[in-house]
Design an enzyme around this catalytic site. Structure first.
Site, PDB file in Angstrom:
ATOM      1  N   ILE A  18       1.988  -3.207  -4.486  1.00  0.00           N
ATOM      2  CA  ILE A  18       2.175  -4.089  -3.146  1.00  0.00           C
ATOM      3  C   ILE A  18       0.865  -5.388  -3.008  1.00  0.00           C
ATOM      4  O   ILE A  18       1.512  -6.548  -2.153  1.00  0.00           O
ATOM      5  CB  ILE A  18       3.197  -3.699  -2.072  1.00  0.00           C
ATOM      6  CG1 ILE A  18       4.068  -2.846  -2.169  1.00  0.00           C
ATOM      7  CG2 ILE A  18       2.865  -4.765  -0.761  1.00  0.00           C
ATOM      8  CD1 ILE A  18       5.034  -2.022  -0.612  1.00  0.00           C
ATOM      9  N   GLY A  21      -6.219  -4.212  -2.371  1.00  0.00           N
ATOM     10  CA  GLY A  21      -8.095  -4.165  -1.412  1.00  0.00           C
ATOM     11  C   GLY A  21      -9.328  -3.201  -2.012  1.00  0.00           C
ATOM     12  O   GLY A  21      -9.046  -2.606  -3.252  1.00  0.00           O
ATOM     13  N   GLY A  22     -10.317  -3.555  -1.416  1.00  0.00           N
ATOM     14  CA  GLY A  22     -12.169  -2.959  -1.425  1.00  0.00           C
ATOM     15  C   GLY A  22     -11.872  -1.285  -1.324  1.00  0.00           C
ATOM     16  O   GLY A  22     -12.519  -0.759  -2.262  1.00  0.00           O
ATOM     17  N   GLY A  24      -8.747   0.110  -1.563  1.00  0.00           N
ATOM     18  CA  GLY A  24      -7.641   0.883  -2.016  1.00  0.00           C
ATOM     19  C   GLY A  24      -6.440   0.395  -2.373  1.00  0.00           C
ATOM     20  O   GLY A  24      -6.980  -1.048  -2.641  1.00  0.00           O
ATOM     21  N   VAL A  26      -1.886  -0.619  -2.303  1.00  0.00           N
ATOM     22  CA  VAL A  26      -0.474  -0.305  -1.586  1.00  0.00           C
ATOM     23  C   VAL A  26       0.658   0.212  -2.471  1.00  0.00           C
ATOM     24  O   VAL A  26       0.253  -1.025  -3.781  1.00  0.00           O
ATOM     25  CB  VAL A  26      -0.239  -1.077   0.041  1.00  0.00           C
ATOM     26  CG1 VAL A  26       1.173  -0.913  -0.156  1.00  0.00           C
ATOM     27  CG2 VAL A  26      -1.355  -1.019   0.886  1.00  0.00           C
ATOM     28  N   LYS A  41      -0.098   4.496   0.390  1.00  0.00           N
ATOM     29  CA  LYS A  41      -0.935   3.339   0.934  1.00  0.00           C
ATOM     30  C   LYS A  41      -1.925   4.755   0.061  1.00  0.00           C
ATOM     31  O   LYS A  41      -2.653   5.845   0.864  1.00  0.00           O
ATOM     32  CB  LYS A  41      -2.022   3.030   1.868  1.00  0.00           C
ATOM     33  CG  LYS A  41      -0.964   1.934   2.867  1.00  0.00           C
ATOM     34  CD  LYS A  41      -1.653   1.748   3.987  1.00  0.00           C
ATOM     35  CE  LYS A  41      -3.029   0.624   4.109  1.00  0.00           C
ATOM     36  NZ  LYS A  41      -3.158   0.224   4.788  1.00  0.00           N
ATOM     37  N   ASP A 119      -7.203  -2.680  15.526  1.00  0.00           N
ATOM     38  CA  ASP A 119      -7.434  -3.323  14.231  1.00  0.00           C
ATOM     39  C   ASP A 119      -6.037  -3.777  14.243  1.00  0.00           C
ATOM     40  O   ASP A 119      -5.496  -4.117  13.521  1.00  0.00           O
ATOM     41  CB  ASP A 119      -7.901  -2.903  12.571  1.00  0.00           C
ATOM     42  CG  ASP A 119      -7.748  -3.528  12.363  1.00  0.00           C
ATOM     43  OD1 ASP A 119      -8.325  -4.514  12.214  1.00  0.00           O
ATOM     44  OD2 ASP A 119      -7.927  -3.373  10.872  1.00  0.00           O
TER      45      ASP A 119
END
Length: 854
Positions: A18, A21-22, A24, A26, A41, A119
């Site tokens: 899906i 990123g830096g 991990g 998904v 994740k 966040d």
């Protein structure tokens, strides 16, 4: 942790990636125990014991607007799989409020369990297909990333750590609270701050705090105050309380946020911009001063009052006239500027009125510009001129070509820098604002007998848009909704032969019977939700152009009674350009064509009452005029070589018709296809026409209809049919050569080919050219240069075509970019010229027009 499709992670079967990123990845996966789809994740590092305890607490949350956490592994999380797209503004206020209530419901549920998200941002709020939202990554601590200051704004990382470690920053730079930016410990008030930032972005389309890198963004969050001017007044009090830099002064409970909205009429201060703008018109200064004084007095007794509907006007440029043809005006999205077309000192150009200024200013580089439309930044303006779609920075800068196009009937520009424009006929086209090749955005609907799509207008999501579908059956002409992602899809909104505009807080504006209507419209459902109500009467209408425009901030502009203004005078000019006579009175008239014997002039003229055009004949000797057509919408007259008949285009079905020039007998259909008649050869053998369906593969093409021989052999045939636009064909008097316009060199130039064999090819103009016309003896060929000069090219008689060097004769500014001119046997030029008037109808501007609905 590295996974691959088909691999199993405990009971979870990995289906597809899906995102990545830096820190991990998904994955979409299937829980083989419960046969349900989940999202996994993964992290590059092992989770701490503290993190797992916090994650278990979040897993206990059970709320329809919170993404459920199903399971926690040593370095992965198993969550509810949510289909949808992240939130993105700007959106209509009613939609922002609907989504905002769901966000606050999710936050309130978490805060009651002493869980802080830390966040919150649009990327962590998923809008599902059913219109509901899911807040993702709720309160889940992540492994900290090294701080960097060279990261682009939109890629600034989420910086996270355990909540008890003071001195490190947690969150995403553009959305974190000042205390987060300073590395201090945070609580639920940081979520309230982030909610305010998200709401600001959803309603304005931009962030309240800016910077070129992360360090500048953090500095802006800590030191700068956001601008609330783009924010609807209903939200200002709410946002100011959410975005208090001191957490002690900030709203303490997210559940209380809506009390600030529902109990907050606009304060007196909100009227200040209106009062300021009133001073832009000196004749209203005294009234403005009185209103300001009353407001000050009233404030001692009443703290707040709603904004007031205010009407004012501004005049055209000095010795100029606002032109109601070739598209409506354009109000910038922020409501600060009005762009419109006007003629002054013989020049038709685009002008801008800054509503906080006393001056109406011209935009250099917009000669013959029409159909202005704004970019979302309220600074750049799109328009059409000399067969080009162009753009210009109204604060200063040159006009820049986006793409070539033979004509335009409206444009619109979304926040993703996609421009939609409507050619003279056919489907709506799309092109990047940076330039490129235009491609179709709509398809004509044969079931509705559509012949043209016009006047597009983007809806807030930047994907859907309004447009006017013109049908050969006038009762089926309507405003529809199109979809950028599906050209074939459309939805009928309302039956109206008018441009439509969507404006906050959820209204569709359009004109019916010269009355401007506002009808409630749900932009998320793409449907009207109530009855239309009138907001202005006697609005000028020219065909499907209703002369109004509105901003998203409650500013409305229109003209009334102006169709007689900006009229056109057909004038005789000698070779030096001196006016040596006129034909008829100043009216809205186009395309003057001299009869073969030079005694009559045929034109098409607008009837202001019906908003349709008809063919009129002017007897030059007697000074009389006679109407030739009485039904439909008729234009582009062409004389037969014997002067006994006139061909013309009949709208809305776009057939090529013919009628006896003396008005006797019935009209005859020459060609049922969608064509515009261009010329009739001197031997009577062919009628030349141009397609107007803007086929994306062949654009506008030149065709010939044989008029001799057996009826079954009279089938139209293409003469010039390429991937370029060919237009305005004229055959020489001896029938051997055909002059025409083509944009094959990426600008319009005049060319000549042999006729009818089309042998040979000569480029006549060198730096742009339009509207070729032959002298009556065929010894000269004329055209209009890119500098609006009438050029003459000497033609040497002989077996071969031998053109001379183009020579300028005089300035010849046509009143209409789709009109033409003609030449008499004695070398005079018949030119439609814009009329300068000492006075003209003003532009009416209404501030806070929505108050009139109450």
């Amino acid at each position: 942790m590295s996974l691959s499709v088909g691999e199993k992670l405990g009971p979870y079967e990995i289906l597809e990636p899906i995102g990545k990123g830096g820190r991990g990845e998904v994955w979409k996966a299937r829980d083989t125990r419960l046969d349900r789809i989940v999202a996994i994740k993964t992290s590059k590092q092992q989770f701490s014991e503290r993190f797992e305890r916090e994650a278990r607490a979040v897993a206990a949350l059970n709320h329809p607007n919170i993404c459920t956490l199903h399971d926690v592994g040593p370095n992965y999380l198993v969550m509810e799989f949510v289909e949808g797209a992240p939130l993105k503004g700007p959106l209509p206020l009613d939609e922002v409020l609907r989504l905002g209530r769901q966000i606050t419901a999710a936050l309130e549920a978490a805060h009651e369990k002493h869980i802080t998200h830390r966040d919150l941002k649009p990327g962590n709020i998923m809008l599902k297909p059913d219109g509901s939202i899911k807040v993702l990554d709720f309160g889940l601590a992540k492994i900290a990333a090294p701080a960097r200051t060279d990261v682009p704004v939109d890629e600034s990382p989420t910086l996270t750590m355990g909540m008890t470690e003071v001195g490190m920053i947690l969150g995403t730079a553009a959305y974190m609270a000042p205390e987060q930016a300073k590395g201090k410990e945070v609580d639920k008030r940081a979520d309230i701050w982030a909610f305010g930032v998200v709401l600001y972005e959803l309603v304005t389309g931009s962030r309240p705090f800016h910077g070129t890198d992360m360090s500048e963004i953090l500095a802006s969050v800590i030191k700068e105050q956001p601008s609330y001017e783009p924010v609807p007044y209903e939200l200002r009090r709410l946002l100011k309380k959410c975005l208090e830099k001191d957490p002690a002064k900030r709203l303490r409970d997210i559940g209380d946020v809506w009390e600030l909205l529902e109990s907050a009429p606009a304060p007196v201060a909100a009227i200040a911009p209106v009062v300021k703008r009133q001073f832009a018109w000196p004749w209203m200064a005294a009234t403005a001063l009185a209103v300001a004084g009353l407001a000050t007095l009233a404030s001692t007794h009443y703290r707040e009052e709603p904004p007031r509907l205010t009407k004012l006007q501004f005049l055209p440029p000095e010795k100029g006239t606002i032109i109601q043809a070739n598209g409506p005006p354009a109000v910038s999205p922020d409501g600060r500027r009005v762009a419109f077309r006007a003629v002054a000192e013989g020049k038709a150009m685009l002008w801008v009125r800054d509503l906080d200024s006393l001056v109406t200013r011209v935009l250099p580089g917009t000669e013959n510009g029409i159909s202005p439309f704004w970019a979302p930044d309220s600074r750049n303006l799109g328009f059409f001129a000399t067969n080009k779609l162009m753009k210009i920075d109204v604060t200063g800068g040159p006009a820049i070509t986006i793409t070539n196009v033979p004509g335009i009937r409206g444009g619109t520009w979304n926040r993703d820098d996609v421009i939609l424009f409507a050619p003279n006929a056919g489907a709506v086209m799309r092109v990047p604002a940076a330039g490129g090749t235009a491609t179709p955005a709509t398809e004509l609907d044969a079931s509705r007998k559509e012949i043209s799509h016009r006047l597009p207008w983007f809806l807030p999501d930047g994907r859907h848009y309004l447009y006017t579908g013109v049908s050969s059956n006038p009762e089926q002409t309507a405003i529809l909704v199109g979809d950028l992602e599906s050209p074939k899809e459309h939805k009928l909104v309302v039956q109206a032969a008018s441009n439509g505009q969507y404006v906050w807080p959820g209204y569709l504006l359009f004109v019916r019977d010269h009355t401007l209507m506002a009808q409630p419209f749900d932009a998320s459902k793409l449907a009207t939700t109530g009855d239309a109500r009138p907001i202005a009467e006697q609005v000028d209408v020219n065909g499907t152009y209703a002369y109004f425009a509105a901003s998203q901030t409650g500013v409305l502009a229109y003209t009334s009674g102006g169709l007689g203004a900006g009229a056109v005078q057909i004038s005789w000019h000698d070779r030096s350009g001196k006016v040596v006579g006129t034909v008829g009175k100043p009216v809205d008239v186009n395309n003057p064509r001299l009869s073969p014997d030079g005694k009559m002039v045929a034109t098409d003229r607008l009837d202001a009452g019906s908003n349709t055009r008809d063919i009129w004949l002017h007897d030059l000797a007697r000074g009389t005029e006679q109407r030739l057509t009485f039904s439909g919408d008729n234009s582009w007259p062409v004389w037969s070589p014997d002067g006994l008949r006139i061909a013309f285009r009949r709208m809305p079905d776009a057939k090529v018709m013919a009628r006896a020039a003396d008005g006797t007998g019935a009209e005859e259909v020459l060609e049922a296809a969608i064509k515009i008649p261009m010329d009739w050869t001197r031997d009577g053998g062919f009628l030349l026409s141009a397609t107007s369906d803007a086929n994306p593969k062949t654009r506008t093409d030149i065709w010939a209809l044989p008029l001799s021989g057996k009826p079954e052999d009279r089938k139209p045939m293409p003469l010039r049919q390429t991937e370029f636009t060919e237009w305005h064909a004229r055959v020489s008097p001896d029938g051997r050569w055909m002059a025409y316009i083509s944009n094959e060199s990426k600008r319009s130039e005049v060319y000549v080919v042999g006729f009818p064999a089309l042998n040979g090819k000569w480029q006549i103009s060198a730096n742009g050219g339009l509207y070729p016309e032959w002298s009556r003896d065929g010894r000269e060929l004329y055209f209009i240069s890119a500098e609006n000069k009438l050029m003459a090219v000497r033609i040497t008689p002989g077996a071969q075509f031998q053109p001379g060097i183009p020579q300028p004769l005089f300035d010849a500014r046509l009143a209409n970019t789709s009109s033409s001119y003609d030449v008499s046997a004695d070398g005079r030029f018949l030119i439609p010229t814009p009329v300068e008037q000492s006075a003209s109808v003003p532009m009416t501007v209404i501030l806070n027009w929505q108050q009139g609905l109450k």
